[in-house]
Write an enzyme that holds these catalytic residues in place. Structure first.
Site, PDB file in Angstrom:
ATOM      1  N   SER A 207     -13.701 -26.134  21.192  1.00 38.09           N
ATOM      2  CA  SER A 207     -14.161 -25.391  20.029  1.00 38.09           C
ATOM      3  C   SER A 207     -15.593 -25.819  19.689  1.00 38.09           C
ATOM      4  O   SER A 207     -16.482 -25.694  20.524  1.00 38.09           O
ATOM      5  CB  SER A 207     -13.193 -25.592  18.860  1.00 38.09           C
ATOM      6  OG  SER A 207     -13.475 -24.713  17.799  1.00 38.09           O
ATOM      7  N   GLU A 342      -7.198 -16.613  21.625  1.00 40.16           N
ATOM      8  CA  GLU A 342      -7.890 -17.587  20.775  1.00 40.16           C
ATOM      9  C   GLU A 342      -7.657 -17.330  19.280  1.00 40.16           C
ATOM     10  O   GLU A 342      -7.319 -18.224  18.526  1.00 40.16           O
ATOM     11  CB  GLU A 342      -9.397 -17.550  21.053  1.00 40.16           C
ATOM     12  CG  GLU A 342      -9.818 -18.059  22.415  1.00 40.16           C
ATOM     13  CD  GLU A 342      -9.968 -19.569  22.474  1.00 40.16           C
ATOM     14  OE1 GLU A 342      -9.640 -20.246  21.481  1.00 40.16           O
ATOM     15  OE2 GLU A 342     -10.402 -20.072  23.522  1.00 40.16           O
ATOM     16  N   HIS A 462      -6.107 -20.621  19.968  1.00 42.97           N
ATOM     17  CA  HIS A 462      -7.189 -21.601  19.902  1.00 42.97           C
ATOM     18  C   HIS A 462      -6.606 -23.007  19.764  1.00 42.97           C
ATOM     19  O   HIS A 462      -5.697 -23.237  18.967  1.00 42.97           O
ATOM     20  CB  HIS A 462      -8.072 -21.275  18.691  1.00 42.97           C
ATOM     21  CG  HIS A 462      -9.354 -22.029  18.636  1.00 42.97           C
ATOM     22  ND1 HIS A 462     -10.315 -21.931  19.611  1.00 42.97           N
ATOM     23  CD2 HIS A 462      -9.849 -22.893  17.714  1.00 42.97           C
ATOM     24  CE1 HIS A 462     -11.349 -22.689  19.292  1.00 42.97           C
ATOM     25  NE2 HIS A 462     -11.084 -23.288  18.147  1.00 42.97           N
TER      26      HIS A 462
END
Length: 555
Positions: A207, A342, A462
């Site tokens: 990330s 995600e 994610h």
């Protein structure tokens, strides 16, 4: 640091500011440039142990005049410092987490063997550049060190304390990224003492940490500090990861804090005197970000360094896309990729903020990427909005009926498109290989999907891959080796550690990572990491082709 004074049997007596006698070849006692550390030996499984050194300070506390400045090396300590506990996290807006103590710039070293020279993997945590830490409760090193690879993690500044910029010399920005650079310099100077090879360092992150790894590739200040890089679900080209108007954000913070100022110098003078918590309280939380969330820059994230600052403090010399297209970056073997779902976590966004779909329906222009600079009242805007709406939502208004399609739209714009561009450009501009992946596996170790109870939807969310790379304290007891999730964990760890060792993630002679994973070479070659592990071309092909075609037709 050591001054040997006398040798008696198995003991070497040393004199370091009144330090007592130390055993010879004790792997738990290590000399570093800052002083002497005492670590501990921990278990990583059956017949597996490693040496742990936590909370090692690498920079001075960034307080007073050092707030909003590049970090300065730590001045060191006297005596033997116990390295058995993490330091505090850097101040951040998270319940029950430190929001006061700025003396947080420390790192952790986990070594399978204190002798020899083995590959080093340096982890950079995610958290929207606003929160997080390198603590082993989330990023447990067990799986990495079991592959005979040394792992390092660190804390870096986040939020306004890490990224506030006035766009000039008074507060140039990027302090969190500069923290990471200083930590990498510490690794160069010290990691051999822990059995690591300073000439074989791989940076990896997820990330915001993945974007940070990409920024390190783009930064001249990080040249020579690492040999390879891995970006998981993050790129400098993601819309949330780059701030184009940092001075406006800094002035808005002052307004929110009721600070009046004459100029930027006066503003920073005042901000250096306030408590961290006072800045944190007025910093927008995720649900306070401007809609469309994640498709516009998070307030305090990396930005271009101003031109009129000390060259030693410069991190980013230009716009990320310009640096990439010009080829003026650190050319290293690179793995980059994303998870196939995600933004699935955004199915709960309209539950937390029932107004979100109304905002889109009343302002459909925001469906168009902000970076394209399309006028809201233009014929191009109306035409593009119609195409986007038809492609993702069958022309229907946004509602709970198409919330899943809404998450697909966000997955593509928040993550996949920028990462796809990154793989494409780097593969064309550098000789070193670029490896591209899509993680789509669903199992008991999917971190965020299980945490948010999103199992009724397909795909990997994610951060879902983190449970396969690290021993996370909150995940239940070990699963059986025959469980598909355990097999995926062994594969993912082996791919990453193979890459750290040799620059090649796969090998036909490897019983675990023997799959074919071709480098990107003109057709977006990638590896699918799902229920089937196989090579392919153009991940999310139809969806990403839509955006590439739309951009090409409207220039």
């Amino acid at each position: 640091m050591f001054q040997i004074t006398v040798l008696i049997g198995a003991l070497t007596v040393v004199t370091v500011n009144s330090i007592p006698s130390l055993p010879v070849n004790d792997p738990l006692i290590v000399e570093t440039t800052g002083g002497i550390l005492r670590g501990e030996r921990l278990s990583c499984g059956l017949l597996c142990n490693y040496f742990s050194f936590k909370g090692i300070p690498y920079a001075k506390a960034p307080v007073g005049e050092l707030r909003f400045r590049a970090p300065q090396p730590h001045e060191g300590w006297e005596g033997i410092r116990n390295a058995n506990e993490h330091t505090v996290s850097c101040p951040q807006n998270v319940p029950l987490v430190n929001n006061e103590d700025e003396d947080c710039l420390s790192l952790n070293v986990y070594s399978p063997n204190m002798n020899g020279r083995r590959p080093v993997m340096v982890w950079v945590y995610g958290g929207a550049f606003a929160l997080g830490s390198g603590d082993s409760s989330i990023y447990g090193p067990n799986f990495i060190v079991a592959e005979d690879v040394l792992m390092v993690s660190m804390n870096y500044r986040v939020g306004a304390l890490g990224f506030l910029s006035t766009g000039d010399k008074h507060a140039p920005g990027n302090y969190g990224l500069k923290d990471i650079v200083l930590a990498l310099k510490w690794v160069q100077d010290n990691i051999a003492q822990f059995g690591g090879d300073p000439d074989n360092v791989t940076i990896f992150g997820e990330s915001a940490g993945g974007a940070a790894a990409h920024y390190l590739i783009l930064s001249p200040s990080a040249k020579g500090l690492f040999k390879r890089a891995i970006s998981q679900s993050g790129s400098a080209l993601n819309p949330w990861a780059y701030q184009t108007h940092p001075e406006n954000v800094a002035h808005q913070l002052a307004k929110d804090m009721n600070i009046t100022f004459v100029d930027n110098e006066d503003l920073i003078r005042q901000l250096r005197q306030v408590k961290p918590i006072d800045m944190i309280r007025v910093t927008p939380g995720v649900l306070q970000f401007q809609i469309p969330r994640g498709l516009t820059p998070i307030p305090f994230v990396p930005c271009r360094d101003p031109a009129n600052i000390d060259p030693s403090e410069v991190f980013l010399t230009g716009e990320p896309i310009d640096l990439m297209n010009s080829g003026t970056f650190n050319h290293v073997p690179y793995i980059t990729g994303f998870n196939d779902a995600e933004s699935l976590f955004q199915v709960i966004e309209e539950i937390l903020d029932p107004n979100v779909f109304n905002v889109f329906n009343e302002n459909p222009h925001i469906l168009i990427p902000l970076q394209w600079n399309v006028s809201a009242d233009s014929p191009e805007s109306r035409s593009m909005v119609n195409e986007i709406s038809q492609f993702y939502f069958d022309g229907r208004p946004l509602s709970t009926a198409n919330r899943y399609e809404y998450t697909q739209y966000n997955t593509d714009l928040m993550f996949a498109r920028g990462i796809d561009m990154t793989a494409n450009i780097h593969s064309k501009k550098q000789v070193d290989p670029v490896f591209y992946y899509k993680f789509s596996f669903t199992g008991v170790l999917n971190f965020l999907k299980n945490l948010l109870s999103l199992n009724r939807y397909p795909g990997a969310v994610h951060a879902d891959e983190l449970g396969y790379l690290f021993q996370i304290t909150s995940i239940p007891a070990p699963i059986l080796p025959t469980n598909p999730a355990a097999r995926m964990s062994r594969l993912l760890v082996r791919l990453w550690t193979n890459f750290a060792k040799t620059g090649q993630p796969t090998s036909l002679n490897d019983p675990i990572a023997y799959v074919q994973w071709p480098r990107v070479s003109g057709n977006q070659q990638y590896l699918e990491l799902g229920s089937n592990v196989q090579a392919g071309t153009n991940p999310h092909g139809e969806r990403l082709r839509f955006w590439n075609d739309l951009r090409a037709r409207y220039n």
